[in-house]
Write a protein that holds these residues in place. Structure first.
Motif, mmCIF file in Angstrom:
data_model
loop_
_atom_site.group_PDB
_atom_site.id
_atom_site.type_symbol
_atom_site.label_atom_id
_atom_site.label_comp_id
_atom_site.label_asym_id
_atom_site.label_seq_id
_atom_site.Cartn_x
_atom_site.Cartn_y
_atom_site.Cartn_z
ATOM 1 N N GLU A 154 0.830 -1.205 0.000
ATOM 2 C CA GLU A 154 0.000 0.000 0.000
ATOM 3 C C GLU A 154 0.869 1.262 0.000
ATOM 4 O O GLU A 154 0.535 2.247 -0.653
ATOM 5 C CB GLU A 154 -0.940 0.007 1.209
ATOM 6 C CG GLU A 154 -1.997 1.066 1.144
ATOM 7 C CD GLU A 154 -2.895 0.957 -0.080
ATOM 8 O OE1 GLU A 154 -3.259 2.010 -0.637
ATOM 9 O OE2 GLU A 154 -3.237 -0.173 -0.482
ATOM 10 N N GLN A 155 1.996 1.211 0.707
ATOM 11 C CA GLN A 155 2.906 2.357 0.732
ATOM 12 C C GLN A 155 3.506 2.606 -0.656
ATOM 13 O O GLN A 155 3.591 3.748 -1.103
ATOM 14 C CB GLN A 155 4.020 2.119 1.749
ATOM 15 C CG GLN A 155 4.956 3.287 1.907
ATOM 16 C CD GLN A 155 6.059 3.000 2.908
ATOM 17 O OE1 GLN A 155 6.225 1.862 3.344
ATOM 18 N NE2 GLN A 155 6.803 4.018 3.276
ATOM 19 N N GLN A 156 3.902 1.531 -1.333
ATOM 20 C CA GLN A 156 4.435 1.662 -2.690
ATOM 21 C C GLN A 156 3.354 2.169 -3.639
ATOM 22 O O GLN A 156 3.631 2.969 -4.537
ATOM 23 C CB GLN A 156 4.971 0.325 -3.176
ATOM 24 C CG GLN A 156 6.224 -0.127 -2.488
ATOM 25 C CD GLN A 156 6.591 -1.562 -2.851
ATOM 26 O OE1 GLN A 156 5.721 -2.386 -3.133
ATOM 27 N NE2 GLN A 156 7.884 -1.860 -2.813
ATOM 28 N N ALA A 157 2.126 1.690 -3.442
ATOM 29 C CA ALA A 157 1.017 2.130 -4.288
ATOM 30 C C ALA A 157 0.746 3.609 -4.101
ATOM 31 O O ALA A 157 0.483 4.333 -5.077
ATOM 32 C CB ALA A 157 -0.228 1.307 -3.993
ATOM 33 N N ASP A 158 0.808 4.102 -2.863
ATOM 34 C CA ASP A 158 0.606 5.530 -2.619
ATOM 35 C C ASP A 158 1.685 6.372 -3.278
ATOM 36 O O ASP A 158 1.401 7.401 -3.884
ATOM 37 C CB ASP A 158 0.583 5.810 -1.112
ATOM 38 C CG ASP A 158 -0.688 5.325 -0.446
ATOM 39 O OD1 ASP A 158 -1.707 5.148 -1.154
ATOM 40 O OD2 ASP A 158 -0.662 5.123 0.785
ATOM 41 N N ARG A 182 2.672 8.922 -10.656
ATOM 42 C CA ARG A 182 2.016 8.773 -11.961
ATOM 43 C C ARG A 182 1.207 9.998 -12.351
ATOM 44 O O ARG A 182 0.790 10.121 -13.508
ATOM 45 C CB ARG A 182 1.184 7.495 -12.012
ATOM 46 C CG ARG A 182 -0.065 7.526 -11.195
ATOM 47 C CD ARG A 182 -0.675 6.161 -10.975
ATOM 48 N NE ARG A 182 -1.120 5.511 -12.159
ATOM 49 C CZ ARG A 182 -2.399 5.220 -12.414
ATOM 50 N NH1 ARG A 182 -3.326 5.532 -11.549
ATOM 51 N NH2 ARG A 182 -2.713 4.624 -13.529
ATOM 52 N N THR A 183 0.983 10.936 -11.418
ATOM 53 C CA THR A 183 0.257 12.160 -11.779
ATOM 54 C C THR A 183 1.063 13.030 -12.746
ATOM 55 O O THR A 183 0.484 13.857 -13.441
ATOM 56 C CB THR A 183 -0.096 12.986 -10.524
ATOM 57 O OG1 THR A 183 1.099 13.329 -9.834
ATOM 58 C CG2 THR A 183 -1.034 12.227 -9.609
ATOM 59 N N LEU A 207 1.888 -3.620 -12.052
ATOM 60 C CA LEU A 207 1.821 -3.967 -10.640
ATOM 61 C C LEU A 207 0.719 -3.172 -9.936
ATOM 62 O O LEU A 207 0.002 -3.701 -9.094
ATOM 63 C CB LEU A 207 3.164 -3.683 -9.947
ATOM 64 C CG LEU A 207 4.286 -4.664 -10.199
ATOM 65 C CD1 LEU A 207 5.583 -4.136 -9.588
ATOM 66 C CD2 LEU A 207 3.936 -6.019 -9.627
ATOM 67 N N PHE A 208 0.614 -1.900 -10.260
ATOM 68 C CA PHE A 208 -0.395 -1.048 -9.632
ATOM 69 C C PHE A 208 -1.805 -1.503 -10.000
ATOM 70 O O PHE A 208 -2.686 -1.534 -9.148
ATOM 71 C CB PHE A 208 -0.176 0.411 -10.068
ATOM 72 C CG PHE A 208 -1.095 1.376 -9.410
ATOM 73 C CD1 PHE A 208 -0.907 1.747 -8.084
ATOM 74 C CD2 PHE A 208 -2.132 1.961 -10.118
ATOM 75 C CE1 PHE A 208 -1.760 2.657 -7.474
ATOM 76 C CE2 PHE A 208 -2.978 2.864 -9.518
ATOM 77 C CZ PHE A 208 -2.791 3.225 -8.187
ATOM 78 N N GLN A 209 -2.015 -1.869 -11.256
ATOM 79 C CA GLN A 209 -3.336 -2.291 -11.709
ATOM 80 C C GLN A 209 -3.721 -3.677 -11.172
ATOM 81 O O GLN A 209 -4.901 -3.960 -10.967
ATOM 82 C CB GLN A 209 -3.409 -2.294 -13.236
ATOM 83 C CG GLN A 209 -3.186 -0.969 -13.889
ATOM 84 C CD GLN A 209 -4.240 0.074 -13.488
ATOM 85 O OE1 GLN A 209 -5.361 -0.255 -13.202
ATOM 86 N NE2 GLN A 209 -3.810 1.316 -13.456
#
Length: 82
Positions: free
Chosen positions: A3-7, A13-14, A78-80
Motif C-alpha cells: 500500500e505504501q508503494q502504491a501511494d 504517476r500524476t 503492478l499497480f493495476q
C-alpha cells in the motif's frame, strides 16, 4: 505492491508517462551514466574528449528512455493488479 508503494506510485504517476520518462530516464540515467563514463575516461586516460561526451549523452539518453519506459509499464501493471 504494498500500500505504501502504491501511494508513492499514485503520486508519481500524476506527472504522466512522458514527463516520467524524460525526467527519470533521459535526464537522470543519461546524465549520470555520461558523467560516470566521462569520469572513467578522465581517470584512465587523463584526457577529456568533448565529442565523446556528446555521443555518451545521446546514447545514454536513449538507453535511459527505454529503461524508464519499461519501468513505467512494469509499475503500472503492478499497480493495476493489486
Amino acid at each position: 505492491m504494498t500500500e505504501q508503494q502504491a501511494d508513492k506510485w499514485r503520486k508519481t504517476r500524476t506527472m504522466g508517462k512522458g514527463k516520467y520518462v524524460m525526467y527519470f530516464g533521459v535526464l537522470t540515467w543519461g546524465i549520470i551514466l555520461a558523467a560516470l563514463f566521462t569520469g572513467m575516461e578522465w581517470l584512465t586516460q587523463q584526457s577529456f574528449t568533448l565529442s565523446w561526451m556528446y555521443i555518451r549523452l545521446a546514447v545514454f539518453g536513449i538507453l535511459g528512455f527505454f529503461i524508464a519506459n519499461f519501468r513505467w509499464d512494469a509499475r503500472e501493471r503492478l499497480f493495476q493488479s493489486r
